[in-house]
Structure formats: structure tokens, C-alpha cells
Scaffold this active site. Structure first.
Site, PDB file in Angstrom:
ATOM      1  N   GLU A 177      -6.538   3.979  -5.440  1.00  0.00           N
ATOM      2  CA  GLU A 177      -7.761   4.176  -4.653  1.00  0.00           C
ATOM      3  C   GLU A 177      -8.216   5.601  -4.921  1.00  0.00           C
ATOM      4  OE1 GLU A 177      -9.677   4.549  -0.292  1.00  0.00           O
ATOM      5  OE2 GLU A 177      -7.909   5.610  -0.949  1.00  0.00           O
ATOM      6  N   ASP A 185       0.858  -1.176   0.000  1.00  0.00           N
ATOM      7  CA  ASP A 185       0.000   0.000   0.000  1.00  0.00           C
ATOM      8  C   ASP A 185       0.904   1.238   0.000  1.00  0.00           C
ATOM      9  OD1 ASP A 185      -2.311   1.638   0.471  1.00  0.00           O
ATOM     10  OD2 ASP A 185      -3.210  -0.044   1.567  1.00  0.00           O
ATOM     11  N   ASP A 218      -2.939   4.721  -2.118  1.00  0.00           N
ATOM     12  CA  ASP A 218      -3.940   5.337  -1.247  1.00  0.00           C
ATOM     13  C   ASP A 218      -4.345   6.730  -1.730  1.00  0.00           C
ATOM     14  OD1 ASP A 218      -5.292   5.026   1.403  1.00  0.00           O
ATOM     15  OD2 ASP A 218      -4.169   6.854   1.845  1.00  0.00           O
ATOM     16  N   HIS A 234     -10.968  -2.494   4.212  1.00  0.00           N
ATOM     17  CA  HIS A 234     -10.760  -2.156   5.618  1.00  0.00           C
ATOM     18  C   HIS A 234     -11.453  -0.859   6.020  1.00  0.00           C
ATOM     19  CE1 HIS A 234      -8.124   0.202   3.241  1.00  0.00           C
ATOM     20  NE2 HIS A 234      -7.797   0.945   4.286  1.00  0.00           N
ATOM     21  N   ASP A 235     -12.111  -0.190   5.075  1.00  0.00           N
ATOM     22  CA  ASP A 235     -12.773   1.086   5.368  1.00  0.00           C
ATOM     23  C   ASP A 235     -14.290   0.954   5.415  1.00  0.00           C
ATOM     24  OD1 ASP A 235     -10.399   2.531   5.388  1.00  0.00           O
ATOM     25  OD2 ASP A 235     -10.526   3.049   3.261  1.00  0.00           O
TER      26      ASP A 235
END
Ligand code: ISL
Ligand code: CA
Length: 658
Positions: free
Chosen positions: A359, A193, A297, A430-431
Site C-alpha cells: 500500500e 495485513d 500497510d 476500508h479507507d
């Protein structure tokens, strides 16, 4: 390989002004996405834009109407946004090139919650290493690890203190090296990431900026002196995604600093070429260690509009983040991505480019195509989020998600893609809370829904991204109070809601429905307390969940886990499921979702009942063989609630191209 275009000199899209009709605005790739997004956010369909009368309205008229509602003219803001994009996606000829990542199934690991190898209650790299065989047996092709870098952990590791070091709790750099080689030895790939929209405020660069704001590192961030007249007022009205102003006052340097996320996550200033050099170095450092790419990210936030102008109030109210129109698709975004690709991910002369998965919150289909087109030299894939909430809802509303929405979204999305395009498929990360709970939290439907969602993701056209626990039908947690939550977003939101006068009960309801901790509780490897995740005290406690652990589901042939395994085997064996065309049938039938996947001589048919009621379905061609169903036995003609079926025709050269 599609030939790469360079930054367009030509302008494909006309320059729009107040005299332009709404129709032209909607024909513009950015205009299209913005209108679709705002309508979806309000719970409206985009159909009325196609209406001739509405389409003929000039933007000036639309502006006057918007002023009636908001007191502000939205049109100037929107015109600036669309006119900054001269280019349009090129359709591309033929089928997309069959790159590895179009054929792979990805599996996201949130390492803190995956497996704990030393019983300190925190998942770590040793835990991932110990479970690589599980992942290889499951049949996934590439792992994505959420951040493992050295971090004070204000935001689950998305606040990086040192990009070249591993968080002490996670283990050691040698374990990352081992992980890379052990993945490769099992025929899997691994991506990390990349969090470079911001750093932690404990990063050395920021510390140097603090020590010497007028020195070279001061320009790595957005440090602003106070306004002479109103020193209390931040430089603009932007809000942080985690509540409150996006500006933090630094008394030690008498400056404001911009943070679109937590106060400890100052945004990097990509206008500064030294920042871009640093990012290139970080990427190359990891590529030399052997990773296969990065999930990047909030990468669409890296270019901010010059001067950081105030955000429009109405957009701020609708999207809950004032200012976002000035950075979600900023003026130098394409340029920065191309530069990074050329200098690190895909330099000239290197045969296998590294994967770039962006993302990109707020990016829609057309802007997504402009960021990922094979001819564009920018990203390979994006995560767009418009399908994660039903129209008119946000993650903070307690409501039931309508799967019909995802169906319509996919049908529309796929119909707009050409040979240059590809898409990601996902419901969870994970969000976000768990999808099963969003669709129908009734325990009676849990297994069926788990299999249905898996079938959808793994037989649809696109690249599936599974999130840890999804293969076990993980659901949301019955958290009782804020003390049980660890997520900075939940804590900040709760506090800020109370401050603005929201009753406690309502504030808690919002936090409970939206908390990112639903997906961050430890993976359940075996039954009992600790769930095989740790023998210590877990950093975040999930409930015991009988029969939904890896060990139990491995034993049960009818489990969701075994359904995923079968799907993954089939997908791996079948070019039609990986790369084949998709053809939707009976698309107008609400609650029913069905499609063909075809490639060369192979043909599959998928049928889903998106509702909790049995459903009558058309008879299937006798030649088709039922390969997989989510229900052991159902009446032949009917689909049970949330049933998923997969049929296959005997191989036949005539399927080609049909
Ligand atoms: O912006 C959001 C809500 O307003 C969310 O969509 C979310 O914060 C966004 O998707 C960005 O997420 C990523 O960056 C964050 C980090 O906390 C998340 O975990 C990460 O996935 C900041 O690094
Ligand atoms: Ca540990």
C-alpha cells in the site's frame, strides 16, 4: 522469470540541477510522478509540460516563479528527491510472466465488519470461517484480511500490540490456522495485513523503549530529546495523516516520539537493523503458518530522510501532510524492500515466493514501476491512489467523481507498462467511501453503476481487488452525527477543524463525505435489523437497506451480486480476460469507455457508458456475441445510462496478436 538486478551501481538518470530544463525533470521517473501528482492535485492536466517552451524553462526559472507564489523555493526540495533515484524502470521483453496473482481476483475483508459469530456485535474470525463458501461460490481467488492481531484498536487494528497474537474480539490463533487450511481446501489463497511502518504504543518494544529510552529499544522508534532553547517545539514540522503534529510529547521519558498516523502508532525506525530482523521474523512466523503473502500497510513510508528535515510548506499545503516528501519514497526504500523480500518472502531456493502487495500512498506510475518491476526484487504489486479523487479534489470535498478520470488514468497507465510490470485495479477499501456514492448517489442509478463498476474491474487488464460489500452495490451511510462514527480519523479531523475555526456545519460536511466508516458498516447478509451480521448490537450501525443484502440479491437473477458472479465465472474461464492484451478504442469520446481484450484465439469487447444519459454507439461486428449486459433490455443501438456490455467473438486463431 526475469533476472533480478541488484541495487544499481550504474546511474541511468542524469543528475539534475538548477540549470536543467523542466523537460529533463519530467523525463525522470520521480520527477514525472511528482509533477503529475502536483498538477492533478491542483486540477490541471499534465499536457502543458509537453509544450516546447514550457519544457525548455530551466528549473532555476521555475524556482523563481514558485518563490513568487509561495515565498519558498520548491526546486531544491524536488531536486533532492529526484537525484536520490539513480534508476529508471526497465521495459522488459514480451508478456509479463503469468504468475498466480496476476490471474487472481482478490477480495478484501475488514473482519470487524464482515460477520459476527458470537453476537457480541463485532465481526470475527468465526464469522469469516462461516462464510467461506459464500466467497468460494462468488468466485474470488484470494482473500486479504485487514488486521486481526492483538491491538488496542485505536485505528481499526492498524495499531498492532502483538504481531503473533490474535485480537481477543477476533477469536483465536487456531481459527487463523483453520482459515488458512479451509481457504486452501477451497482452492483459495489468503493474505494478511502487515503493519510494520509503526506499532501500537502498547507494543512490548515501545513499552521497553519508554522504560529505557537509551537502551536497545529506544532506537526502535524515533525518540528525540527536546530542543534546549525551545523545548515546546517538536523536532520538525511534519503533520500526522490523522491531524495535528506528527510528534507526541512523552512526559515520562522527556522525549518526543514520531507518529505519522495516530498518537498511539509510533513509527518504527527501519534504520535500526534489529527492527528489520524483527520484521523478517514476524513474516516468517506467519509464512510457517501457511499464509500466501501480505498486503503491506503504508510500506513506502518506512525509509525516512536522514535527519528528518522540515517539510516544504507548499507541498504540505497541497497534499495536507507536511513532511511527506521526506518519507513517501525515502532514500533506503528499495534497499529495505529487497532485503525483506530476500530474507522472508522470496528466499533463495524456495519455489513459490510469497506475495508482496504494497500500500503506497503518493506513489505514481513510474515510481510504482520502480517498486514492482519483475526484475527489481522488491514488491509484486502496489496500490496507488491517484485515481480515487477527481483532479483538484481530496477525499474531504463533497463533489461528484468523474469516471472519465479513471478512464484516462487507466489508458495512460496501461500505455506505460512493459513486460516487467503489472497493476492493481480497485475503487474501494476500508479507507474510502463507497464508489457508487461518489459517482452518482441517485438511487435510480445504483444497480446500473454497481454493475458497471464490477464490469470495469473484472474485465480490465490488471489484478482486481474487490472490497466486501462492493458486490452488493453498497453505498454510503446517512450518518447524522459524530456520535455515530467510530473512525479515529473522522473524530480527529472534526476536532481539529473546529479548533482551527471551521464552522461546525462545514466540519461535519467534510467528515461525512470522507469518513472511513461508510465502508466499515457491517456487511448485510440478510434483510432486517442487524442484517444477519449480528444478533447483538453492532459496533458500528449501518442503515437497513432493503433488497441489497446477500440473501435478497442471491434470489434475484438481475442483482448486482449475480452480475459479479457471472463476471467472475467468465474471467476464470477466459485467458483473454485474465492476461490478454488490452486495446482501447474511441478513447477521445468523453463518457464512452471501450476496449478489446485478446489472447491467443480469444477476443472480448467491453463497452461502458460512463454517463447518466443514454448514448449512441457504433454498430458491433455481427460475429460478436453479447455475453453480458448490465441492463435487461435496451434499444439495440444505444447504451442506457451507466450501461456495461461485454461481447465475445467466436474463437479464432487470427485474433492472436491483434
Ligand atoms: O494517508 C492518508 C491520508 O492522508 C490515507 O491515504 C491513509 O491513511 C493511507 O492510505 C494509509 O492507510 C493505511 O495505514 C493507516 C490505516 O489507518 C489505514 O487503515 C491503512 O489502510 C495507518 O496504519
Ligand atoms: Ca464477535
Amino acid at each position: 522469470m526475469a533476472e533480478r538486478r541488484h541495487l544499481p551501481k550504474r546511474r541511468v538518470n542524469p543528475v539534475l540541477d538548477e540549470a536543467s530544463p523542466l523537460r529533463d525533470f519530467y523525463a525522470h521517473p520521480v520527477g514525472r510522478d511528482v509533477v503529475d501528482k502536483l498538477l492533478h492535485q491542483q486540477g490541471h492536466s499534465n499536457r502543458w509540460v509537453d509544450n516546447r517552451l514550457v519544457g525548455a524553462l530551466t528549473l532555476r526559472t521555475v524556482g523563481r516563479l514558485s518563490r513568487l507564489v509561495t515565498g519558498h523555493d520548491l526546486v531544491q526540495t524536488l531536486l533532492a528527491l529526484v537525484n536520490a533515484e539513480p534508476d529508471a524502470p526497465a521495459p522488459g521483453n514480451g508478456s509479463p510472466a503469468p504468475t498466480w496473482w496476476k490471474q487472481a481476483v482478490f477480495y478484501q475483508i475488514f473482519p470487524r465488519s464482515f460477520a459476527d459469530s458470537n453476537d457480541d456485535g463485532i465481526g470475527d474470525l468465526g464469522g469469516v470461517l462461516n462464510h467461506l463458501d459464500y466467497l468460494a461460490d462468488l468466485g474470488v481467488d484470494c482473500l486479504w484480511l485487514s488486521p486481526i492481531y492483538d491491538s488496542p484498536n485505536e485505528d481499526g487494528g492498524y495499531d498492532v500490540r502483538d504481531y503473533r497474537a490474535v485480537m481477543a474480539e477476533m477469536g483465536a490463533l487456531e481459527q487463523v490456522d483453520a482459515l488458512i487450511s479451509e481457504c486452501h481446501a477451497r482452492g483459495m489463497r489468503i493474505i494478511l495485513d502487515l503493519v510494520v511502518n509503526h506499532t501500537s504504543d502498547q507494543h512490548e518494544w515501545f513499552q521497553r523503549a519508554l522504560a529505557e529510552p537509551d537502551g536497545p529499544y529506544g532506537d526502535y522508534y524515533f525518540l528525540f530529546p527536546p530542543d534546549q532553547e525551545e523545548p515546546e517545539r517538536p523536532p520538525n514540522n511534519w503533520r500526522s495523516a490523522f491531524s495535528g503534529s506528527a510528534w507526541r510529547w512523552l512526559p515520562e521519558t522527556q522525549r518526543w516520539v514520531l507518529h505519522l498516523f495516530a498518537p498511539g502508532q509510533p513509527d518504527l525506525n527501519w534504520e535500526n537493523p534489529s527492527v528489520r530482523d524483527e520484521v523478517v521474523d514476524v513474516c516468517n512466523w506467519w509464512f510457517q503458518r501457511g499464509i500466501d503473502g501480505f498486503r503491506m500497510d503504508v510500506i513506502n513510508f518506512i525509509s525516512k530522510a536522514p535527519g528528518l528535515p522540515d517539510g516544504h510548506d507548499l507541498i504540505g499545503d497541497m497534499l495536507e501532510v507536511a513532511g511527506v516528501e521526506h518519507y513517501f519514497y525515502g532514500p533506503r526504500l528499495h534497499e529495505f524492500l529487497r532485503e525483506l523480500r530476500e530474507r522472508a518472502f522470496d528466499p533463495p531456493g524456495v519455489l513459490s515466493p510469497k506475495l508482496m502487495v504494497g500500500e503506497t500512498p503518493g506513489v505514481g506510475v513510474e515510481t510504482g514501476r520502480l517498486l514492482t518491476g519483475a526484475d527489481r526484487g522488491e514488491l509484486d504489486l502496489i496500490f496507488s491512489f491517484d485515481h480515487l479523487e477527481s483532479g483538484g479534489h481530496t477525499r474531504y470535498d463533497d463533489y461528484l467523481y468523474d469516471l472519465e478520470l479513471y478512464k484516462r488514468y487507466l489508458i495512460d497507465y496501461q500505455s506505460r507498462l512493459g513486460g516487467n510490470d503489472w497493476l492493481t485495479l480497485f475503487f474501494e477499501n476500508h479507507d474510502n467511501p463507497r464508489m457508487i456514492s461518489k459517482v452518482n448517489p441517485h438511487p435510480q442509478h445504483r444497480v446500473a453503476l454497481g454493475k458497471l463498476l464490477g464490469t470495469l474491474l473484472l474485465t480490465m487488464r490488471g489484478t482486481p481487488f474487490l472490497y466486501q460489500g462492493q458486490e452488493l452495490a453498497a453505498v454510503n451511510q446517512p450518518f447524522q452525527s459524530l456520535d455515530e462514527l467510530r473512525d479515529v480519523e473522522s473524530h480527529n479531523r472534526y476536532r481539529s477543524l473546529l479548533e482551527s475555526g471551521t464552522p461546525e456545519k462545514e466540519a461535519w460536511a467534510q467528515v461525512l463525505t470522507s469518513s472511513r466508516d461508510h465502508s466499515r458498516v457491517p456487511v448485510r447478509w440478510s434483510p432486517g435489523p442487524g442484517g444477519g451480521f449480528t444478533r447483538g448490537t453492532p459496533w458500528l450501525t449501518g442503515r437497513e437497506d432493503p433488497s441489497f443484502s446477500v440473501a435478497e440479491q442471491t434470489q434475484d437473477p438481475e442483482s448486482v451480486l449475480n452480475h459479479y458472479r457471472r463476471l467472475l465465472v467468465l474471467r476464470r474461464q477466459s485467458p483473454a480476460l485474465r492476461l490478454g492484451e488490452v486495446e482501447f478504442v474511441d478513447a477521445d469520446r468523453v463518457g464512452y469507455f471501450a476496449w478489446f481484450r485478446t489472447a491467443d484465439n480469444q477476443r472480448f469487447f467491453v463497452q461502458l457508458n460512463l454517463t447518466d444519459k443514454p448514448m449512441q454507439i457504433p454498430q458491433i461486428d455481427e460475429a460478436a456475441q453479447l455475453m453480458l449486459t448490465s441492463h435487461a433490455s435496451g434499444p439495440a443501438g444505444n447504451l442506457s445510462p451507466y450501461e456495461a456490455r461485454l461481447y465475445r467473438w467466436p474463437d479464432n486463431p487470427q485474433h492472436r496478436g491483434s
